[in-house]
Design a protein around this motif. Structure first.
Motif, PDB file in Angstrom:
ATOM      1  N   ILE A  61       4.806   3.980  11.945  1.00 27.05           N
ATOM      2  CA  ILE A  61       3.668   4.887  11.940  1.00 27.05           C
ATOM      3  C   ILE A  61       2.592   4.388  10.981  1.00 27.05           C
ATOM      4  CG2 ILE A  61       5.070   6.878  12.606  1.00 27.05           C
ATOM      5  CD1 ILE A  61       4.701   7.980   9.780  1.00 27.05           C
ATOM      6  N   ALA A  62       1.351   4.755  11.294  1.00 23.10           N
ATOM      7  CA  ALA A  62       0.216   4.361  10.465  1.00 23.10           C
ATOM      8  C   ALA A  62      -0.928   5.341  10.686  1.00 23.10           C
ATOM      9  CB  ALA A  62      -0.243   2.948  10.823  1.00 23.10           C
ATOM     10  N   VAL A  63      -1.824   5.393   9.721  1.00 27.74           N
ATOM     11  CA  VAL A  63      -3.055   6.174   9.812  1.00 27.74           C
ATOM     12  C   VAL A  63      -4.189   5.224  10.159  1.00 27.74           C
ATOM     13  CG1 VAL A  63      -4.812   7.323   8.393  1.00 27.74           C
ATOM     14  CG2 VAL A  63      -2.445   8.093   8.308  1.00 27.74           C
ATOM     15  N   VAL A  64      -5.030   5.655  11.087  1.00 25.33           N
ATOM     16  CA  VAL A  64      -6.223   4.903  11.480  1.00 25.33           C
ATOM     17  C   VAL A  64      -7.384   5.894  11.419  1.00 25.33           C
ATOM     18  CG1 VAL A  64      -7.305   3.618  13.345  1.00 25.33           C
ATOM     19  CG2 VAL A  64      -4.849   3.398  12.981  1.00 25.33           C
ATOM     20  N   LEU A  85      -5.347   2.460   7.643  1.00 21.03           N
ATOM     21  CA  LEU A  85      -6.579   1.727   7.913  1.00 21.03           C
ATOM     22  C   LEU A  85      -7.718   2.732   7.827  1.00 21.03           C
ATOM     23  CD1 LEU A  85      -8.251  -0.737   8.918  1.00 21.03           C
ATOM     24  CD2 LEU A  85      -7.779   0.092  11.255  1.00 21.03           C
ATOM     25  N   PHE A  86      -8.620   2.516   6.895  1.00 28.85           N
ATOM     26  CA  PHE A  86      -9.797   3.363   6.764  1.00 28.85           C
ATOM     27  C   PHE A  86     -11.021   2.571   7.193  1.00 28.85           C
ATOM     28  CE2 PHE A  86      -6.718   5.470   4.115  1.00 28.85           C
ATOM     29  CZ  PHE A  86      -6.933   6.801   4.421  1.00 28.85           C
ATOM     30  N   CYS A  87     -12.140   3.248   7.368  1.00 32.01           N
ATOM     31  CA  CYS A  87     -13.373   2.626   7.861  1.00 32.01           C
ATOM     32  C   CYS A  87     -13.103   1.935   9.196  1.00 32.01           C
ATOM     33  CB  CYS A  87     -13.936   1.629   6.846  1.00 32.01           C
ATOM     34  SG  CYS A  87     -14.171   2.299   5.195  1.00 32.01           S
ATOM     35  N   ALA A  88     -12.329   2.582  10.059  1.00 30.03           N
ATOM     36  CA  ALA A  88     -11.858   1.972  11.301  1.00 30.03           C
ATOM     37  C   ALA A  88     -12.946   1.803  12.363  1.00 30.03           C
ATOM     38  CB  ALA A  88     -10.704   2.796  11.877  1.00 30.03           C
ATOM     39  N   ALA A  89     -14.034   2.556  12.249  1.00 32.89           N
ATOM     40  CA  ALA A  89     -15.168   2.456  13.176  1.00 32.89           C
ATOM     41  C   ALA A  89     -14.808   2.832  14.615  1.00 32.89           C
ATOM     42  CB  ALA A  89     -15.788   1.064  13.125  1.00 32.89           C
ATOM     43  N   LYS A  90     -13.854   3.766  14.773  1.00 37.10           N
ATOM     44  CA  LYS A  90     -13.530   4.241  16.120  1.00 37.10           C
ATOM     45  C   LYS A  90     -14.768   4.901  16.723  1.00 37.10           C
ATOM     46  CE  LYS A  90     -10.407   6.811  14.311  1.00 37.10           C
ATOM     47  NZ  LYS A  90      -9.410   7.868  14.067  1.00 37.10           N
ATOM     48  N   PRO A  91     -15.095   4.708  17.960  1.00 40.69           N
ATOM     49  CA  PRO A  91     -14.253   4.218  19.047  1.00 40.69           C
ATOM     50  C   PRO A  91     -14.252   2.711  19.249  1.00 40.69           C
ATOM     51  CG  PRO A  91     -16.297   5.024  19.984  1.00 40.69           C
ATOM     52  CD  PRO A  91     -16.362   5.272  18.489  1.00 40.69           C
ATOM     53  N   ASN A  92     -14.988   1.960  18.421  1.00 40.75           N
ATOM     54  CA  ASN A  92     -14.919   0.500  18.515  1.00 40.75           C
ATOM     55  C   ASN A  92     -13.485   0.067  18.208  1.00 40.75           C
ATOM     56  OD1 ASN A  92     -14.966  -2.282  17.912  1.00 40.75           O
ATOM     57  ND2 ASN A  92     -17.114  -2.183  17.340  1.00 40.75           N
ATOM     58  N   GLN A  94     -12.197  -2.938  17.586  1.00 42.69           N
ATOM     59  CA  GLN A  94     -12.006  -4.222  16.914  1.00 42.69           C
ATOM     60  C   GLN A  94     -11.136  -4.139  15.663  1.00 42.69           C
ATOM     61  OE1 GLN A  94     -15.630  -6.328  16.064  1.00 42.69           O
ATOM     62  NE2 GLN A  94     -14.585  -7.974  14.995  1.00 42.69           N
ATOM     63  N   LYS A  95     -11.462  -3.275  14.718  1.00 44.86           N
ATOM     64  CA  LYS A  95     -10.694  -3.192  13.469  1.00 44.86           C
ATOM     65  C   LYS A  95      -9.279  -2.683  13.716  1.00 44.86           C
ATOM     66  CE  LYS A  95     -14.590  -2.686  10.365  1.00 44.86           C
ATOM     67  NZ  LYS A  95     -15.262  -1.866   9.361  1.00 44.86           N
ATOM     68  N   VAL A  96      -9.139  -1.757  14.643  1.00 42.85           N
ATOM     69  CA  VAL A  96      -7.810  -1.231  14.949  1.00 42.85           C
ATOM     70  C   VAL A  96      -6.954  -2.321  15.594  1.00 42.85           C
ATOM     71  CG1 VAL A  96      -6.500   0.581  16.110  1.00 42.85           C
ATOM     72  CG2 VAL A  96      -8.750   1.100  15.157  1.00 42.85           C
ATOM     73  N   MET A  97      -7.548  -3.138  16.475  1.00 44.42           N
ATOM     74  CA  MET A  97      -6.816  -4.242  17.095  1.00 44.42           C
ATOM     75  C   MET A  97      -6.350  -5.245  16.037  1.00 44.42           C
ATOM     76  SD  MET A  97      -5.459  -5.590  19.733  1.00 44.42           S
ATOM     77  CE  MET A  97      -6.181  -5.106  21.276  1.00 44.42           C
ATOM     78  N   GLU A  98      -7.206  -5.557  15.086  1.00 41.57           N
ATOM     79  CA  GLU A  98      -6.813  -6.468  13.999  1.00 41.57           C
ATOM     80  C   GLU A  98      -5.650  -5.876  13.209  1.00 41.57           C
ATOM     81  OE1 GLU A  98     -10.376  -7.135  11.712  1.00 41.57           O
ATOM     82  OE2 GLU A  98     -11.402  -8.074  13.418  1.00 41.57           O
ATOM     83  N   PHE A  99      -5.713  -4.585  12.934  1.00 40.29           N
ATOM     84  CA  PHE A  99      -4.661  -3.879  12.206  1.00 40.29           C
ATOM     85  C   PHE A  99      -3.343  -3.939  12.980  1.00 40.29           C
ATOM     86  CE2 PHE A  99      -2.456   0.167  11.218  1.00 40.29           C
ATOM     87  CZ  PHE A  99      -2.382   0.079   9.836  1.00 40.29           C
ATOM     88  N   ILE A 100      -3.407  -3.685  14.276  1.00 40.38           N
ATOM     89  CA  ILE A 100      -2.214  -3.740  15.126  1.00 40.38           C
ATOM     90  C   ILE A 100      -1.585  -5.133  15.065  1.00 40.38           C
ATOM     91  CG2 ILE A 100      -1.462  -3.755  17.552  1.00 40.38           C
ATOM     92  CD1 ILE A 100      -3.422  -1.423  18.030  1.00 40.38           C
ATOM     93  N   GLY A 124      -8.374   4.432  21.696  1.00 37.20           N
ATOM     94  CA  GLY A 124      -7.066   4.096  22.243  1.00 37.20           C
ATOM     95  C   GLY A 124      -7.159   3.524  23.641  1.00 37.20           C
ATOM     96  N   LYS A 125      -7.995   4.110  24.472  1.00 40.81           N
ATOM     97  CA  LYS A 125      -8.180   3.614  25.842  1.00 40.81           C
ATOM     98  C   LYS A 125      -8.759   2.203  25.821  1.00 40.81           C
ATOM     99  CE  LYS A 125      -6.562   6.967  28.191  1.00 40.81           C
ATOM    100  NZ  LYS A 125      -5.367   6.743  29.002  1.00 40.81           N
ATOM    101  N   ARG A 126      -9.736   1.975  24.958  1.00 47.14           N
ATOM    102  CA  ARG A 126     -10.354   0.644  24.870  1.00 47.14           C
ATOM    103  C   ARG A 126      -9.369  -0.402  24.343  1.00 47.14           C
ATOM    104  NH1 ARG A 126     -16.018   1.224  22.038  1.00 47.14           N
ATOM    105  NH2 ARG A 126     -16.398  -0.797  23.029  1.00 47.14           N
ATOM    106  N   LEU A 127      -8.415   0.033  23.538  1.00 52.27           N
ATOM    107  CA  LEU A 127      -7.380  -0.871  23.023  1.00 52.27           C
ATOM    108  C   LEU A 127      -6.322  -1.198  24.061  1.00 52.27           C
ATOM    109  CD1 LEU A 127      -6.727   0.745  19.541  1.00 52.27           C
ATOM    110  CD2 LEU A 127      -7.412  -1.639  19.915  1.00 52.27           C
ATOM    111  N   GLY A 128      -6.115  -0.283  25.003  1.00 54.32           N
ATOM    112  CA  GLY A 128      -5.018  -0.433  25.955  1.00 54.32           C
ATOM    113  C   GLY A 128      -3.757   0.276  25.488  1.00 54.32           C
TER     114      GLY A 128
END
Length: 159
Positions: A61-64, A85-92, A94-100, A124-128
């Motif tokens: 588990i993680a916080v985004v 992960l803070f400053c995640a810039a959702k819905p973009n 990119q940063k969440v994908m790097e974190f994953i 989440g949808k944009r990440l797949g």
């Protein structure tokens, strides 16, 4: 634009952990404010802490979070014994994908859980990832204007 979360639940506690495991989910990425804790409170309720302990036994588990407030971020990190992960810039995504990727995960093994369709679910949808939309943990005590804005945002959801 219409967004369809994989699951649309009233409460975070209604997530069927066994079903997620059966679908190959290994990681749960959570939005923070209004999803895991009251917005900007910096405190997990006792019920949430107990639930997260249960979830951690079965999933990574993680916080985004999009939050950028350094003092708040420090407070949350001090009480969280899982990656954040803070400053995640959702819905973009990119940063969440790097974190994953940093945590040796792939989007198809993750679910993103949040209370906002236009940030959390869209990211989440944009990440797949699979996605779970939940109502705010403070839904019963939120101001009427906040509930109205949530209602308007949920008009973007395809049911």
């Amino acid at each position: 634009m219409f967004i369809k979360p994989d699951y649309n639940l009233k409460r975070i506690y209604d997530i069927d952990l066994e079903e997620l495991k059966s679908k190959g989910i290994e990681a749960m990425l959570f939005d923070l404010d209004s999803t895991l804790m009251a917005s900007k409170s910096g405190v997990y309720s006792e019920q949430m802490q107990a639930w997260l302990e249960k979830v951690k036994k079965e999933f990574f588990i993680a916080v985004v979070s999009n939050n950028k407030n350094e003092e708040y971020i420090s407070k949350v990190k001090a009480i969280s014994d899982f990656p954040t992960l803070f400053c995640a810039a959702k819905p973009n995504p990119q940063k969440v994908m790097e974190f994953i990727k940093q945590h040796n995960l792939t989007p198809d093994k993750c679910v993103l859980v949040g209370d906002r369709p236009l940030t959390d679910i869209l990211c989440g949808k944009r990440l797949g990832c699979r996605t779970i939309l939940v109502d705010s943990v403070t839904a019963d005590s939120e101001r009427k204007i906040v509930r109205f804005v949530r209602f308007l945002e949920r008009l973007s959801i395809r049911r």
